[in-house]
Each structure stands twice: as C-alpha cells, then as structure tokens.
Write an enzyme that holds these catalytic residues in place. Structure first.
Site, PDB file in Angstrom:
ATOM      1  CG  HIS A 140      -1.770   1.155   1.313  1.00 35.63           C
ATOM      2  ND1 HIS A 140      -2.885   1.285   0.522  1.00 35.63           N
ATOM      3  CD2 HIS A 140      -1.884   2.413   2.093  1.00 35.63           C
ATOM      4  CE1 HIS A 140      -3.535   2.237   0.793  1.00 35.63           C
ATOM      5  NE2 HIS A 140      -3.006   2.847   1.851  1.00 35.63           N
ATOM      6  CD  GLU A 203      12.995   6.073  -7.396  1.00 37.14           C
ATOM      7  OE1 GLU A 203      13.846   5.837  -6.560  1.00 37.14           O
ATOM      8  OE2 GLU A 203      12.912   6.801  -8.169  1.00 37.14           O
TER       9      GLU A 203
HETATM   10  C1  GRF Z   1       1.339   0.421  -5.865  1.00 38.93           C
HETATM   11  O1  GRF Z   1       1.607   1.794  -5.796  1.00 38.93           O
HETATM   12  C2  GRF Z   1       0.764  -0.240  -4.665  1.00 38.93           C
HETATM   13  O2  GRF Z   1       1.335   0.270  -3.728  1.00 38.93           O
HETATM   14  C3  GRF Z   1      -0.695  -0.128  -5.027  1.00 38.93           C
HETATM   15  O3  GRF Z   1      -0.979  -0.109  -6.468  1.00 38.93           O
HETATM   16  C4  GRF Z   1       0.086   0.274  -6.925  1.00 38.93           C
HETATM   17  C5  GRF Z   1       0.487  -0.711  -8.036  1.00 38.93           C
HETATM   18  O4  GRF Z   1       1.626  -0.568  -8.913  1.00 38.93           O
HETATM   19  N1  GRF Z   1      -1.444  -0.976  -4.064  1.00 38.93           N
HETATM   20  P1  GRF Z   1       1.921  -1.526  -9.992  1.00 38.93           P
HETATM   21  O5  GRF Z   1       0.963  -2.040 -10.806  1.00 38.93           O
HETATM   22  O6  GRF Z   1       2.623  -2.619  -9.155  1.00 38.93           O
HETATM   23  O7  GRF Z   1       2.872  -0.777 -10.910  1.00 38.93           O
END
Ligand code: GRF
Length: 231
Positions: A140, A203
């Site tokens: 999250h 990151e």
């Molecule tokens: C991430 O920022 C995560 O914290 C949230 O959704 C986003 C997913 O990013 N739950 P990705 O699809 O892994 O690039």
C-alpha cells in the site's frame, strides 16, 4: 527540506537500503516458496518481485499472476517474464465472493503458498482472507495506518504531510489494517505532484516488497513442503 535533498543523509546509522536478508529472522530454506500475485494495472511490483526471486535474493518463485483487467500492462509483463497469467475479469462475476472463489481454486491448483496483492484494485472478501489466513499480503502506498484505502498518495498530499512512504502488511477483513511487515519512508518534496510522489514511493515499493515476502514466508509452516493449502 530542500527539493534536492537526499533522504539517505538523514538516516544516521540506520542501514539504507534495508538489507534484504534480516539477520534477526530465520532462514527461508528448503524448496522455493510458491508465490501467487494479484494485479490490476501496471504490474511493476509484480515484475520487481519476479526479478528479486530470479536474482536469488529470496528463496521464492512467482508461479502464477492473476489479473482482473484483460488489457492491463501487468499481463504483458507476465508474458515477457514467462510467468503463467490468468485473467479473472471482475465484470463477468455477479459478486465479489464468486471472483474470490475462483482465485482460491486457481491458487490451490498451482499449490501457491503465499499470495501477494500487488496493486489489486478490488476489495477482497472474507472468503479469500480466511482461505489464505496468514498467507495473504498487500502493498500500500502510504505509511499505514495513515491514509488507508483509495488514492493514498493524494490523501497524503492533501493532508500536507512531509513524510509518506509505503507498507507491506498482512491482509485482514478490514481494509489496509493487518499486521505491518515492513515500511519505507519517503519525503514529500516541495512542488511534489501525485505523479512525482507516487513515482518515488514506487521505487521504495520495489525494494520492500521482496523483504515483506521474505518476512511473511519465514513465519509460514514449511513442512511437508509445497502442496495444496488446506482450509
Ligand atoms: C502500488 O503503488 C501499490 O502500492 C498499490 O498499487 C500500485 C500498483 O503499482 N496498491 P504496480 O501495478 O505494481 O505498478
């Protein structure tokens, strides 16, 4: 803090980036932990996890990706990385529990031992949480318990906090409220937009997700090894 400040200068003796192997924890020894990943969008965390496993940074293997959006970029990453991917399109389900039942059945068929929600943009039901009790984790983009739920980055900006970050935590029936496994802090810089702050947070997500998997995996029963999850 000035816009160009390097946050690592403020960490004193704290080791940063976090060591992937926590010397205080037990080993993840034995056969690789079988991971299932759930994603709805870009899938950058999914890819970071696959790459960390393949670099040998943790004794685990992503054996299954599930997406719920047919044309999401995560699907293309799975193809490129040669990770089996199944689309369970939420629009084809009459309710959330039916979707979760199919997730459970799929992960059991693939003998998944730990499930990682990496950008799964659906609320999961108690059925999934119970089926994978202690074996379901989420990433999250905030320092929980602050800014639970949707648009955590926007919530942080609107609140005017100077420090945000990301959290890997266990999933319980209450949204974004389970046990915290690992967090990384990210400064909010002058002039930050939701896009620039989210990029810096991501990151750090890519660094801490493998560590969160490691920590969750170390506390799982490892014998008799991979096999269908009971329950
Ligand atoms: C991430 O920022 C995560 O914290 C949230 O959704 C986003 C997913 O990013 N739950 P990705 O699809 O892994 O690039």
């Amino acid at each position: 803090m000035p816009a160009a400040a390097d946050p690592s200068h403020h960490l004193g003796s704290v080791q940063w980036p976090l060591p992937l192997q926590d010397p205080t924890a037990g080993d993840l020894s034995g056969p690789p932990l079988r991971l299932g990943v759930m994603a709805s969008g870009r899938g950058s965390n999914f890819e970071a996890l696959v790459r960390a496993c393949r670099r040998g940074e943790l004794q685990a293997e992503v054996v299954q990706l599930v997406v719920n959006v047919p044309d999401c970029p995560a699907r293309g990453r799975a193809e490129r990385l040669e990770v089996p991917c199944t689309c369970l399109d939420h629009r084809r389900y009459s309710d959330r529990t039916c979707l979760d039942e199919d997730l459970i059945a799929l992960f059991r068929r693939r003998s998944v031992q730990l499930v990682v929600m990496a950008g799964w943009m659906r609320i999961v039901t108690p059925r999934l949480v119970e089926a994978f009790a202690g074996r379901l984790i989420n990433i999250h983009p905030s320092l929980l318990p602050a800014f639970r739920g949707m648009d955590a980055v926007g919530q942080a900006l609107r609140a005017g906090v100077r420090l945000s970050g990301c959290t890997v935590h266990r999933v319980t029936a209450e949204v974004d409220a389970g046990e915290i496994l690992v967090q990384a802090a990210v400064p909010v810089l002058d002039g930050d937009s939701a896009v620039s702050l989210a990029a810096r947070i991501q990151e750090q997500e890519h660094r801490i997700l493998p560590l969160g998997v490691q920590l969750a995996g170390e506390r799982l029963p490892r014998d008799p090894g991979p096999g269908p999850i009971q329950g």
